[in-house]
Scaffold this active site. Structure first.
Site, mmCIF file in Angstrom:
data_model
loop_
_atom_site.group_PDB
_atom_site.id
_atom_site.type_symbol
_atom_site.label_atom_id
_atom_site.label_comp_id
_atom_site.label_asym_id
_atom_site.label_seq_id
_atom_site.Cartn_x
_atom_site.Cartn_y
_atom_site.Cartn_z
ATOM 1 N N ASP A 62 -120.683 91.257 100.791
ATOM 2 C CA ASP A 62 -120.949 90.086 101.624
ATOM 3 C C ASP A 62 -121.233 90.513 103.059
ATOM 4 O O ASP A 62 -120.351 91.046 103.747
ATOM 5 C CB ASP A 62 -119.723 89.171 101.567
ATOM 6 N N TYR A 155 -128.074 75.027 108.939
ATOM 7 C CA TYR A 155 -128.996 76.152 108.867
ATOM 8 C C TYR A 155 -129.748 76.314 110.191
ATOM 9 O O TYR A 155 -129.813 77.409 110.757
ATOM 10 C CB TYR A 155 -129.996 75.945 107.727
ATOM 11 N N THR A 190 -139.888 82.526 99.019
ATOM 12 C CA THR A 190 -138.768 83.373 98.628
ATOM 13 C C THR A 190 -137.864 82.560 97.705
ATOM 14 O O THR A 190 -138.106 81.380 97.440
ATOM 15 C CB THR A 190 -137.943 83.821 99.855
#
Length: 260
Positions: A62, A155, A190
């Site tokens: 991570d 985001y 993506t």
């Protein structure tokens, strides 16, 4: 001689998309890689790099956890003697969660991966770069961090933070010779953007994807990888503290009604 010939480079989020494209390109340009992803797809990227003749170590972990990022840096130094560049590319979208359903835990996770992860890259890469007086730190931001309309609330906020981090970290490293820059991709096909592309194709609207930018098309991962290659290489030796949009011109304009 490649543009990264003999250089030691770390790339996170290397299991797919931009990270995989960057790994293949950087290796082709002579870099010795340590790559990482949260999923074991990092090993598939490594396989492709090796088949192309590149040098790579793949790790699963991570990129928002400090111990793992510190270990990546230590592994790169152990394998290759130095660390010349790191691309903190790992990120998550946070999903299409309605505002009323977002909570502090959701925001904390997006910020942990997308913003704290790049900070950890700065922290631990700089500790081995500063004594050498050189190094390049690249971070993946987004056009969503420049202005509204390209992502959800957490985001977009996280990517705005990455842009600011590139500026402030570059100045925090004043006089050290270590450069810090960010790339702001536009709409790139993506795994993260797959729902957008799948939905458009299901509706028969694929030709309209990317129509809002002056190039009237979407981008592909290799186009972002080439921008990262520039920033990681000595070609960008005087580029520092910048957030470079690679978006077909999307962020160059306010919304307008096109007349043709």
């Amino acid at each position: 001689m490649g543009r990264l010939s003999g250089k030691s480079v770390i790339i996170t989020g290397a299991g797919s998309g931009i990270g995989r494209a960057a790994s293949l390109l950087f290796a082709a340009e002579g870099a010795k890689l340590v790559i990482a992803d949260k999923f074991d797809t990092a090993e598939e990227t490594a396989r492709q790099v090796r088949e192309a003749g590149g040098t790579v170590v793949a790790l699963v972990g991570d990129a928002g956890e400090e111990a793992f990022v510190a270990g990546l840096v230590d592994r790169a130094v152990a394998e290759h003697g130095v660390l010349d560049a790191i691309w903190a590319n790992a990120g998550i979208s946070g999903g299409a969660v309605p505002r009323e359903d977002q909570d502090a835990a959701h925001w904390a996770e997006v910020l942990r991966v997308n913003l704290i992860g790049p900070f950890l890259a700065v922290k631990h890469a700089s500790r081995v770069m500063v004594p050498r007086g050189q190094g390049s730190i690249v971070m993946t931001a987004s056009v969503a961090g420049i202005r509204s309309g390209a992502g959800g609330l957490p985001y977009s906020a996280s990517k705005a933070g990455v842009i600011n981090l590139a500026q402030t970290a570059a100045n925090d490293l004043y006089g050290t010779g270590v450069r810090v820059n960010a790339i702001c991709p536009g709409l790139i096909e993506t795994g993260m953007t797959k729902p957008i592309f799948d939905g458009a194709r299901a509706r028969g609207n694929e030709a309209k994807i990317g129509q809002l930018n002056p190039l009237t098309r979407y981008g592909v991962p290799s186009e972002i990888a080439h921008a990262g290659l520039f920033l990681a290489s000595d070609d960008a030796s005087y580029v520092n503290g910048q957030a470079i949009a690679v978006d077909g011109g999307l962020s160059s304009s306010h919304p307008v009604v096109r007349r043709r």
